[in-house]
Motif scaffolding. Sequence first.
Motif, short mmCIF file in Angstrom:
data_model
loop_
_atom_site.label_atom_id
_atom_site.label_comp_id
_atom_site.label_asym_id
_atom_site.label_seq_id
_atom_site.Cartn_x
_atom_site.Cartn_y
_atom_site.Cartn_z
N VAL A 1 33.56 50.31 104.45
CA VAL A 1 34.36 49.46 105.34
C VAL A 1 34.37 48.03 104.81
CG1 VAL A 1 34.51 48.46 107.65
CG2 VAL A 1 33.91 50.88 107.38
N ASP A 2 35.57 47.47 104.72
CA ASP A 2 35.69 46.06 104.31
C ASP A 2 36.72 45.39 105.22
OD1 ASP A 2 36.00 43.59 103.13
OD2 ASP A 2 35.88 44.37 101.08
N ASN B 1 35.82 63.50 105.54
CA ASN B 1 36.96 63.58 104.63
C ASN B 1 38.17 62.93 105.31
OD1 ASN B 1 39.40 64.60 103.31
ND2 ASN B 1 38.03 65.92 102.15
N LEU B 2 38.56 61.75 104.84
CA LEU B 2 39.65 61.02 105.48
C LEU B 2 41.01 61.67 105.24
CD1 LEU B 2 38.56 57.32 104.86
CD2 LEU B 2 38.83 58.45 107.09
N TYR C 1 46.99 60.96 103.82
CA TYR C 1 45.95 60.03 103.34
C TYR C 1 46.59 58.73 102.86
CZ TYR C 1 42.13 58.16 100.52
OH TYR C 1 41.16 57.34 99.98
N LYS C 2 47.73 58.84 102.19
CA LYS C 2 48.43 57.64 101.71
C LYS C 2 48.78 56.72 102.86
CE LYS C 2 52.82 56.15 99.68
NZ LYS C 2 54.13 56.59 99.13
N ARG D 1 37.64 51.83 102.70
CA ARG D 1 37.53 51.66 101.25
C ARG D 1 37.01 52.90 100.51
NH1 ARG D 1 40.94 48.14 100.36
NH2 ARG D 1 40.03 47.69 98.31
N ALA D 2 36.67 53.95 101.23
CA ALA D 2 36.14 55.16 100.58
C ALA D 2 36.90 56.38 101.08
CB ALA D 2 34.64 55.29 100.88
N HIS D 3 36.44 57.56 100.66
CA HIS D 3 37.07 58.81 101.09
C HIS D 3 36.50 59.31 102.41
CE1 HIS D 3 38.30 59.77 96.66
NE2 HIS D 3 39.08 58.88 97.24
N ASN D 4 35.45 58.65 102.88
CA ASN D 4 34.80 59.05 104.12
C ASN D 4 34.52 57.81 104.97
OD1 ASN D 4 32.82 58.14 102.20
ND2 ASN D 4 31.24 58.92 103.57
N LEU D 5 34.08 58.03 106.22
CA LEU D 5 33.76 56.91 107.11
C LEU D 5 32.50 57.25 107.90
CD1 LEU D 5 34.43 54.18 108.43
CD2 LEU D 5 35.82 55.42 110.09
#
Length: 308
Positions: free
Chosen positions: A159-160, A267-268, A279-280, A290-294
């Motif tokens: 997260v950013d 998995n986002l 996802y896009k 910022r990653a593929h997961n949260l």
Amino acid sequence: MTTKIKSAIWFSSGLIIGVIALAFFAFTKRDGSNGAIDISGDGRLSYKWYAPQLPATLNFAGEKVPLDRWEVHERLDRELTVNYYSHGSTLYILKLTTRYFPFIEQRLKENGVPDDFKYLCIAESSLQQSVVSPTGAASFWQFMKDTGPHYGLEINDEVDERYNIVKATDAACRYFKDAKDKFGSWTAAAASYNCGQAGFANQIEFQNSTNYYDLGLPEETSRYVFRILALKYLLSNAKSFGYILESADEYKPIKTRTVEVDKTITNLADFAKEHGSTYKMLKLLNPWLRAHNLPVKAGKKYFIDFPA
């Protein structure tokens, strides 16, 4: 002579007359001394470039700019000239203002920060949400990774919040109010955003003045407030300066629906599909992911936007 042949002759004649008339009006020099374009003897176009006119008065956040001082006048003139002739960049910024200014203006108002600070955001990032400086400052307000958390931003590998326009604007407002209390004016607060509060404090201590316009500062900071002022004047009077943007050209705010998340998403891409999106699109509307997961800690909540 058949009707078809007659029609063809009339059409061709009309076309020729139209082309001749168009050429006459396009290339006849009606006011050779004052026009923006001259026609040389061999038919070439010769463009003229005029210096943009400076305002008689100007202020930043209600604080008067001393344009009666020659060095102040010339520093503003420099920034206005540079930005005025950056045609493509200025038009693109104007397109983006209609998308992002509503969010920024609302947060500035609710935080008690003058509306003029929206032009500081343009000076920082040109409203580019994904821009990163060579030193690592990111997104709209160009917070550094180590500075953002001091003003309430979460910044880690997943997260950013520098990329979250609402939260980043709130963080910037905390900075501006803190700097205003420390230095005594909104203008000084804006200048310190460029060189840092410590750097600005060192300058005012050495030079024994808190007035931005009286300080000898490093080149970037000495130009910084004047660039903000130039952007304010130029964008507030865009049509007068010849920047024409029709409603259809504007980038409108994107209508979204919000999903509250209080559990870890592994998995986002799958999460986006489960909510009827991609996802896009998830990444476009939520660049702070910022990653593929949260990962979500107990008691923590996030809000993810999808197209409405």
